[in-house]
Scaffold this motif. Structure first.
Motif, PDB file in Angstrom:
ATOM      1  N   LEU A  32       0.838  -1.208   0.000  1.00  0.00           N
ATOM      2  CA  LEU A  32       0.000   0.000   0.000  1.00  0.00           C
ATOM      3  C   LEU A  32       0.869   1.253   0.000  1.00  0.00           C
ATOM      4  O   LEU A  32       0.610   2.208  -0.740  1.00  0.00           O
ATOM      5  CB  LEU A  32      -0.905   0.030   1.230  1.00  0.00           C
ATOM      6  CG  LEU A  32      -2.090  -0.916   1.312  1.00  0.00           C
ATOM      7  CD1 LEU A  32      -2.889  -0.620   2.573  1.00  0.00           C
ATOM      8  CD2 LEU A  32      -2.984  -0.811   0.092  1.00  0.00           C
ATOM      9  N   LEU A  33       1.889   1.257   0.839  1.00  0.00           N
ATOM     10  CA  LEU A  33       2.754   2.429   0.934  1.00  0.00           C
ATOM     11  C   LEU A  33       3.510   2.667  -0.361  1.00  0.00           C
ATOM     12  O   LEU A  33       3.794   3.807  -0.736  1.00  0.00           O
ATOM     13  CB  LEU A  33       3.739   2.252   2.091  1.00  0.00           C
ATOM     14  CG  LEU A  33       3.122   2.094   3.480  1.00  0.00           C
ATOM     15  CD1 LEU A  33       4.203   1.872   4.527  1.00  0.00           C
ATOM     16  CD2 LEU A  33       2.265   3.299   3.849  1.00  0.00           C
ATOM     17  N   GLU A  34       3.819   1.614  -1.054  1.00  0.00           N
ATOM     18  CA  GLU A  34       4.537   1.713  -2.328  1.00  0.00           C
ATOM     19  C   GLU A  34       3.652   2.260  -3.446  1.00  0.00           C
ATOM     20  O   GLU A  34       4.105   3.065  -4.269  1.00  0.00           O
ATOM     21  CB  GLU A  34       5.070   0.325  -2.708  1.00  0.00           C
ATOM     22  CG  GLU A  34       5.817   0.271  -4.025  1.00  0.00           C
ATOM     23  CD  GLU A  34       6.228  -1.146  -4.377  1.00  0.00           C
ATOM     24  OE1 GLU A  34       6.387  -1.432  -5.583  1.00  0.00           O
ATOM     25  OE2 GLU A  34       6.377  -1.987  -3.458  1.00  0.00           O
ATOM     26  N   GLU A  35       2.397   1.848  -3.467  1.00  0.00           N
ATOM     27  CA  GLU A  35       1.514   2.165  -4.597  1.00  0.00           C
ATOM     28  C   GLU A  35       0.646   3.411  -4.375  1.00  0.00           C
ATOM     29  O   GLU A  35       0.243   4.065  -5.346  1.00  0.00           O
ATOM     30  CB  GLU A  35       0.584   0.976  -4.869  1.00  0.00           C
ATOM     31  CG  GLU A  35       1.278  -0.281  -5.323  1.00  0.00           C
ATOM     32  CD  GLU A  35       1.652  -0.241  -6.793  1.00  0.00           C
ATOM     33  OE1 GLU A  35       1.009   0.503  -7.549  1.00  0.00           O
ATOM     34  OE2 GLU A  35       2.597  -0.957  -7.172  1.00  0.00           O
ATOM     35  N   CYS A  36       0.335   3.727  -3.123  1.00  0.00           N
ATOM     36  CA  CYS A  36      -0.666   4.755  -2.821  1.00  0.00           C
ATOM     37  C   CYS A  36      -0.011   5.951  -2.120  1.00  0.00           C
ATOM     38  O   CYS A  36       0.187   5.947  -0.903  1.00  0.00           O
ATOM     39  CB  CYS A  36      -1.785   4.166  -1.965  1.00  0.00           C
ATOM     40  SG  CYS A  36      -2.591   2.729  -2.741  1.00  0.00           S
ATOM     41  N   ARG A  37       0.321   6.959  -2.906  1.00  0.00           N
ATOM     42  CA  ARG A  37       1.155   8.058  -2.422  1.00  0.00           C
ATOM     43  C   ARG A  37       0.506   8.878  -1.315  1.00  0.00           C
ATOM     44  O   ARG A  37       1.151   9.242  -0.340  1.00  0.00           O
ATOM     45  CB  ARG A  37       1.506   8.981  -3.602  1.00  0.00           C
ATOM     46  CG  ARG A  37       2.581   9.999  -3.282  1.00  0.00           C
ATOM     47  CD  ARG A  37       2.957  10.742  -4.540  1.00  0.00           C
ATOM     48  NE  ARG A  37       2.067  11.869  -4.788  1.00  0.00           N
ATOM     49  CZ  ARG A  37       1.954  12.478  -5.964  1.00  0.00           C
ATOM     50  NH1 ARG A  37       2.635  12.033  -7.013  1.00  0.00           N
ATOM     51  NH2 ARG A  37       1.145  13.512  -6.102  1.00  0.00           N
ATOM     52  N   HIS A  38      -0.783   9.163  -1.457  1.00  0.00           N
ATOM     53  CA  HIS A  38      -1.432  10.003  -0.451  1.00  0.00           C
ATOM     54  C   HIS A  38      -1.590   9.232   0.859  1.00  0.00           C
ATOM     55  O   HIS A  38      -1.329   9.775   1.936  1.00  0.00           O
ATOM     56  CB  HIS A  38      -2.793  10.486  -0.955  1.00  0.00           C
ATOM     57  CG  HIS A  38      -3.313  11.658  -0.187  1.00  0.00           C
ATOM     58  ND1 HIS A  38      -2.697  12.887  -0.184  1.00  0.00           N
ATOM     59  CD2 HIS A  38      -4.387  11.791   0.632  1.00  0.00           C
ATOM     60  CE1 HIS A  38      -3.358  13.730   0.582  1.00  0.00           C
ATOM     61  NE2 HIS A  38      -4.397  13.080   1.102  1.00  0.00           N
ATOM     62  N   PHE A  39      -1.980   7.984   0.768  1.00  0.00           N
ATOM     63  CA  PHE A  39      -2.064   7.137   1.956  1.00  0.00           C
ATOM     64  C   PHE A  39      -0.699   7.022   2.623  1.00  0.00           C
ATOM     65  O   PHE A  39      -0.579   7.109   3.847  1.00  0.00           O
ATOM     66  CB  PHE A  39      -2.597   5.754   1.589  1.00  0.00           C
ATOM     67  CG  PHE A  39      -2.629   4.797   2.737  1.00  0.00           C
ATOM     68  CD1 PHE A  39      -3.685   4.793   3.638  1.00  0.00           C
ATOM     69  CD2 PHE A  39      -1.571   3.903   2.939  1.00  0.00           C
ATOM     70  CE1 PHE A  39      -3.693   3.920   4.723  1.00  0.00           C
ATOM     71  CE2 PHE A  39      -1.580   3.030   4.016  1.00  0.00           C
ATOM     72  CZ  PHE A  39      -2.646   3.043   4.911  1.00  0.00           C
ATOM     73  N   SER A  40       0.338   6.837   1.829  1.00  0.00           N
ATOM     74  CA  SER A  40       1.687   6.716   2.361  1.00  0.00           C
ATOM     75  C   SER A  40       2.116   7.979   3.108  1.00  0.00           C
ATOM     76  O   SER A  40       2.737   7.907   4.182  1.00  0.00           O
ATOM     77  CB  SER A  40       2.676   6.422   1.224  1.00  0.00           C
ATOM     78  OG  SER A  40       4.000   6.343   1.711  1.00  0.00           O
ATOM     79  N   GLY A  41       1.782   9.145   2.556  1.00  0.00           N
ATOM     80  CA  GLY A  41       2.127  10.397   3.215  1.00  0.00           C
ATOM     81  C   GLY A  41       1.467  10.520   4.577  1.00  0.00           C
ATOM     82  O   GLY A  41       2.085  10.974   5.545  1.00  0.00           O
TER      83      GLY A  41
END
Length: 236
Positions: free
Chosen positions: A217-226
């Motif tokens: 998820l952190l790799e693919e989803c930039r806003h979620f990762s932030g």
């Protein structure tokens, strides 16, 4: 499903309330994200807003959300964040109309998040450091498109739609770019494609995220990762 992060060197317990849009998000926070971040000495509590005497979550007006956030900030010394979908977000959220002028979904949600925070801070400046609003583009279900193979492996009959769901994922920049059309939003695509059994948000959403893993998820989803990294960096 442990994330690839070392336990941080601290003895200060960080508490953070996550105000969720509905039961799907509440379950995700409680069963998936909270256990992971607890290992980092960050303790999340999922909260739903009462919308009637016997009902919580969903159909959240900005007035109701704002009141709940302010009251919680005054009553509790914990950090406060939110987990709302951009899709069907109440149009009275600060700068919502301005955000609609932005073509890029990340710019759009950031515009609303910043205005939301500023509105709360204008009321109580001392709360600035403890309030971190977050809005998911476009829906929680977009996260499930991070790994289609893992998603469709949850229920055996779903395997036959792996290719068609993968085509949807391949047609956008990131899972968070699957859009806000009534028939093309992430939840509608899953509801239309996944049968026998039908996709159930509160059950299959969490199972899918557990199968996919937080690191993907952190790799693919930039806003979620932030947002996740903001939570990791919390300190008093």
């Amino acid at each position: 499903m442990a994330a690839k992060h070392h336990r941080r060197a601290t003895f200060t317990m960080i508490r953070c309330s996550v105000i969720c849009e509905g039961q799907t998000e509440e379950t995700f926070i409680r069963d998936v994200l909270a256990p992971i971040l607890a290992y980092q000495e960050i303790f999340l509590t999922a909260r739903l807003i009462s919308t009637s005497k016997n009902h919580k979550g969903g159909a959240l007006s900005y007035e109701r959300v704002r009141r709940f956030v302010l009251n919680l900030l005054k009553e509790d010394a914990a950090f406060i964040t939110t987990f709302f979908d951009l899709y069907a977000l109440d149009k009275t959220f600060p700068d919502f109309a301005e955000s609609q002028k932005q073509a890029d979904v990340y710019t759009r949600v950031s515009c609303i998040e910043q205005a939301f925070k500023q509105d709360v801070v204008n009321e109580y400046p001392a709360f600035a450091a403890r309030f971190l609003p977050y809005i998911q583009p476009y829906e929680f279900e977009g996260l499930l498109f991070t790994d289609i193979g893992k998603l469709t492996s949850i229920e055996e009959p779903w395997a036959k739609v792996t290719e068609s769901l993968q085509a949807i994922r391949d047609g956008v920049e990131t899972p968070e770019h699957i859009n806000d059309g009534y028939e093309t939003k992430p939840s509608a695509r899953l509801a239309n494609g996944l049968h026998n059994p039908h996709y159930r948000k509160t059950l299959h959403g969490t199972l899918a995220i557990e199968a996919i893993g937080i690191d993907k998820l952190l790799e693919e989803c930039r806003h979620f990762s932030g947002w996740y990294n903001q939570l990791l960096a919390l300190k008093y």
